[in-house]
Design an enzyme around this catalytic site. Structure first.
Site, mmCIF file in Angstrom:
data_model
loop_
_atom_site.group_PDB
_atom_site.id
_atom_site.type_symbol
_atom_site.label_atom_id
_atom_site.label_comp_id
_atom_site.label_asym_id
_atom_site.label_seq_id
_atom_site.Cartn_x
_atom_site.Cartn_y
_atom_site.Cartn_z
ATOM 1 N N SER A 175 40.458 -40.928 2.422
ATOM 2 C CA SER A 175 39.522 -40.647 3.720
ATOM 3 C C SER A 175 39.312 -42.386 4.164
ATOM 4 O O SER A 175 40.154 -43.671 4.445
ATOM 5 C CB SER A 175 38.955 -39.595 3.841
ATOM 6 O OG SER A 175 38.969 -39.730 5.523
ATOM 7 N N GLU A 250 40.335 -32.181 21.864
ATOM 8 C CA GLU A 250 40.862 -33.272 22.577
ATOM 9 C C GLU A 250 40.139 -35.009 21.846
ATOM 10 O O GLU A 250 41.394 -34.816 22.490
ATOM 11 C CB GLU A 250 41.100 -32.798 23.870
ATOM 12 C CG GLU A 250 41.565 -34.297 24.923
ATOM 13 C CD GLU A 250 43.521 -33.726 24.050
ATOM 14 O OE1 GLU A 250 43.596 -35.033 24.249
ATOM 15 O OE2 GLU A 250 43.509 -32.594 24.313
ATOM 16 N N HIS A 286 44.833 -33.169 4.384
ATOM 17 C CA HIS A 286 43.599 -34.153 3.649
ATOM 18 C C HIS A 286 42.935 -33.737 3.245
ATOM 19 O O HIS A 286 42.955 -34.709 2.111
ATOM 20 C CB HIS A 286 42.999 -34.530 5.203
ATOM 21 C CG HIS A 286 42.141 -35.722 5.099
ATOM 22 N ND1 HIS A 286 42.364 -37.088 5.252
ATOM 23 C CD2 HIS A 286 40.940 -36.055 4.817
ATOM 24 C CE1 HIS A 286 41.966 -37.651 5.418
ATOM 25 N NE2 HIS A 286 40.564 -37.226 4.991
#
Length: 307
Positions: A175, A250, A286
């Site tokens: 990450s 969003e 992930h």
């Protein structure tokens, strides 16, 4: 500055603050041959921040050139994963690997806020995602301080304890840690020979890492990279959405748009002399890919490409 050293521990990981797999009862003779972990704390000279370093010593004697070494970011979590892969009776050549986890003096597996600071460039607020708890302040911009700490304090501390082959150093990150691994390759590629970037957060800071990538590509276009330089990029295939209010969700989606490790790997395929591999964990998220990527890092460090 070295602050204290703990007693050498058998690889049971009870002190790591993460849950380990069940441990079978073994004989006293077998215990003598177990890989051992020690941990010690270091205070960073540049920042005064404290870190915990986990060092796994092989049982077998060093090869003629010294032990190969794998440095794992988020060491509290990733060292137990790596030792689970290596196991109590590792097959050749994996038993010769020195494992170094760079972590934090905490009980849990991750210090989320510290890793934001350590693994990122200075990042404007508009490029910083919402914190997981919705209240914590995310600080950024410490990657050069952290890199200096790794180079000038962690690596020397390891190499005073064990004979290390300085031409067989590997750096693993996931990450933001994967983003940091790429940054080190692009700017200090001689510090390690093998790099593993697991689901690197290319999107961070408006994809600012692509500027360092462009400079790296320009610099290596003719001369290539140092002999033996290798890079493994891995990505996940399943997106797990964080529960957020619609506006924040969003915004996070917009921040994470753009290139991923897949596109970066395709671009870096043009670098002369770079041993490059790419692997997509299509069925993993992930988070769930992390132990699998750790396992691949071990294999890749010994020249084996993931399936």
């Amino acid at each position: 500055m070295l602050r204290f050293a703990t007693t050498v521990l058998l690889v049971a990981f009870s002190g790591f603050g993460v849950q380990a797999a069940p441990v079978e009862i073994v004989t006293a003779e077998a215990v003598k041959e177990a890989r051992k972990v020690e941990s010690f704390d270091l205070r960073a000279d540049r920042t005064g921040l404290d870190y915990r370093v986990f060092l796994v010593r092989p049982v077998e004697p060093p090869p003629p050139g010294g032990y190969p070494v794998i440095y794992l970011l988020d060491g509290n979590a990733t060292v137990p994963m790596m030792e689970t892969v290596i196991g109590p009776n590792p097959p050749d050549p994996y038993g010769s690997a020195v494992i170094v986890g760079i972590g934090y003096p905490i009980d849990g597996p991750f210090d989320v806020l510290r890793r934001y600071r350590d693994l990122t460039p200075p990042t404007p607020p508009e490029f910083i995602p919402p914190s997981r708890d919705g209240a914590s302040v995310i600080e950024t911009g410490g990657r050069d301080d952290f890199l200096a700490f790794v180079e000038t304090q962690v690596i020397p501390a390891v190499e005073t304890r064990l004979p290390i082959d300085r031409q067989r150093r590997t750096l693993f990150g996931h990450s933001l840690g994967g983003l940091f691994s790429l940054y080190v390759l692009y700017t200090r590629g001689d510090l390690f020979q093998t790099y593993v970037a697991a689901d690197p957060a290319i999107w961070w800071n408006g994809q600012g890492i692509l500027k360092e990538q462009a400079a790296f590509l320009d610099r290596t276009a003719r001369a290539g990279v140092a002999p033996g330089t290798a890079l493994l990029i891995e990505t996940s295939g399943k997106l797990v959405e964080r529960p957020l209010p619609p506006t924040e969700a969003e915004r996070l989606k917009r921040l994470r748009a753009g290139q991923t490790g897949r596109e970066v790997a395709a671009t870096l395929a043009t670098v002369p002399g770079l041993r490059l591999a790419f692997h997509d964990f299509v069925e993993e998220s992930h988070g769930s890919m992390l132990p699998l990527a750790v396992a691949d890092a071990l294999r890749f460090a010994f020249g084996r490409t993931p399936d």
